[in-house]
Design a protein around this motif. Structure first.
Motif: not given
Length: 510
Positions: A428, A430, A463-464, A466, A493
């Motif tokens: 994951t 960001f 959103k993140d 994935e 991130r």
């Protein structure tokens, strides 16, 4: 200084105070009757301090700036060596009225071939013959004699007169900087009312003492190990300077120079130092960046830029002490935001400068180099950095970020992952941007890359991102990047999910 007028042929010669190059010139005015005018001589054996001028077995060249007035149409100017006992009568500089112009031009000629012995009556003569016409005038300024194989004195600095930057004194305005250490002066900079001279492998300082002319200023050695091979190898920042030396980039703020490039030493070692004289250094105090352009590999001109970001470091001491990697008291390696951050840019730029613009702003400008932007021929363009521009003059910017190897030893122990094979199952992150984000994994070593599924980017992200993965290794590093025109990314991130490999915790073979 030191000139002797000839008792017979000196008439016509005199000082010229207005039409000059350096301080005062010598003029020879014709009268249309006398064959030889303005003859002056000076010993070529030694100067007033008994320092030899002409050494045996040495070839010498003479250069001088010469001109004429508009009335001169006849006569020949001579600057040469003469000895009655030699007998020696060299050619030196010979310029007819037709060869001269009404503006000063520097002329160069062989003064003498190597002389086995130097006669005691050897003199340098300046005069005009050929019966210069009435009111026709020759002008001579800046006569220099030098060994032909050493056309410049690389340890000599000329200083102008006070508040007269275009006026130089050939005696009181000369500073000799460690003349016998075998190194050439490459750069100079001012820091807190002190003037520093940077030679190829050493650094010196002087200061106006408020009393004496520059020739009498005291010169002190600052460093015997730091210098630069390039005239553009020094840049001044916020009350400090950076010096690009063969062993690394050094920061100087008045004490001993401190190396700030050890973390990229393997990359610094790839600079082609045969062409180190082409490198340049520029400081952007607004964005708090240091740029170093240098020739890497087989390049003969700067083909890459090393960018050092110091935006979170407010002083020279902080820049010098905050390396990217720190060792804690427990022996753990850590990286923090308050540190130097290096980034190699694939930009070929022959020059770089911070330019003041007419609107009161300043910008960093790069002079295009070889190869040109996009890998083609040189463009001859000047480029600037623009925050909203996501291509280099229409070519893609190859951007990437590579992580460390996951997991580190302390994390292995904390999460009870063991020291052997792990299974990386999920990612994951960001990240925002445009275009497609390429993802590459390096299992155990950078020599084993494996491309993963690319991810679409958006800005702003909702959103993140994935991504399921299936990578088995003792350790894995990840690289994300973009390489298309208009593509970019900003990563904040990055979290990989891993566990002990459930099927083969050890490979069991080599």
């Amino acid at each position: 200084l030191g000139w002797t007028p000839d008792p017979v042929y000196a008439p016509g010669g005199g000082d010229e105070e207005s039409f000059v190059v350096w301080g005062a010139a010598y003029s020879i005015v014709g009268n249309g009757v006398t064959t030889i005018r303005g003859l002056i001589t000076q010993s070529a054996v030694q100067d007033t301090l008994s320092v030899p001028r002409i050494q045996p077995n040495t070839d010498y060249t003479v250069r001088a700036r010469c001109a004429r007035n508009a009335q001169l149409v006849q006569g020949t100017l001579h600057i040469h060596l003469y000895s009655p006992s030699g007998p020696i009568n060299t050619t030196g500089i010979q310029l007819t009225a037709a060869q001269l112009t009404t503006s000063y031009v520097e002329y160069t000629a062989q003064l003498t071939t190597p002389l086995a012995t130097i006669p005691s009556d050897l003199v340098l003569r300046v005069y005009a013959d050929g019966t210069p016409n009435q009111n026709g005038t020759f002008y001579v300024d800046g006569i220099e004699i030098y060994p032909t194989l050493r056309p410049v004195n690389a340890s000599l600095v000329r200083a102008s007169r006070v508040e007269d930057p275009e006026s130089y004194d050939g005696v009181n305005g000369l500073l000799s900087v460690a003349e016998n250490n075998g190194q050439a002066i490459r750069a100079a900079f001012k820091l807190r009312e002190r003037l520093y001279f940077v030679k190829e492998h050493s650094l010196f300082v002087t200061q106006d003492d408020g009393t004496n002319e520059p020739a009498l200023w005291s010169i002190a050695e600052v460093s015997r190990r730091v210098g630069t091979p390039s005239v553009r190898g020094v840049a001044v920042g916020e009350d400090w300077a950076v010096i690009a030396h063969r062993s690394g980039l050094f920061l100087f703020w008045g004490g001993a120079p401190v190396k700030i490039s050890q973390e990229i030493q393997p990359l610094w070692n790839q600079i082609n130092w045969q062409y180190g004289h082409t490198l340049w250094v520029t400081v952007d105090p607004k964005e708090r960046r240091i740029y170093v352009g240098a020739p890497f590999g087989a390049a003969t001109s700067p083909n890459k830029v090393l960018m050092l970001d110091y935006r979170d470091l407010d002083s020279a001491e902080m820049i010098a002490s905050r390396s990217p990697i720190n060792i804690t008291y427990t022996g753990r390696k850590t990286a923090t935001d308050l540190s130097r951050k290096w980034s190699p840019w694939t930009i070929a730029a022959n020059s770089c400068a911070v330019l003041e613009r007419s609107d009161g702003t300043a910008m960093v400008a790069f002079g295009g180099g070889v190869p040109g932007v996009g890998g083609g021929a040189a463009t001859g363009k000047i480029y600037r950095l623009a925050d909203g521009q996501f291509s280099d003059d229409g070519a893609a910017i190859p951007s990437y970020y590579t992580t460390h190897y996951f997991p580190e030893r302390q994390v292995e122990q904390q999460l009870e992952l063991g020291a052997h094979r792990k299974l990386f199952t999920y990612l994951t992150m960001f990240v925002e941007g445009a275009g497609s984000l390429a993802l590459t994994t390096f299992s155990d070593a950078t020599s084993v890359p494996q491309a993963q599924q690319p991810l679409p980017l958006s800005s702003p992200p909702s959103k993140d991102l994935e991504l399921p993965i299936n990578v088995s290794a003792e350790r894995v590093a990840f690289q994300v990047g973009t390489s298309a025109v208009g593509a970019w990314f900003r990563l904040q991130r990055f979290i990989p999910s891993l566990r002990v490999n459930p099927w083969s915790p050890v490979r069991g073979m080599n």
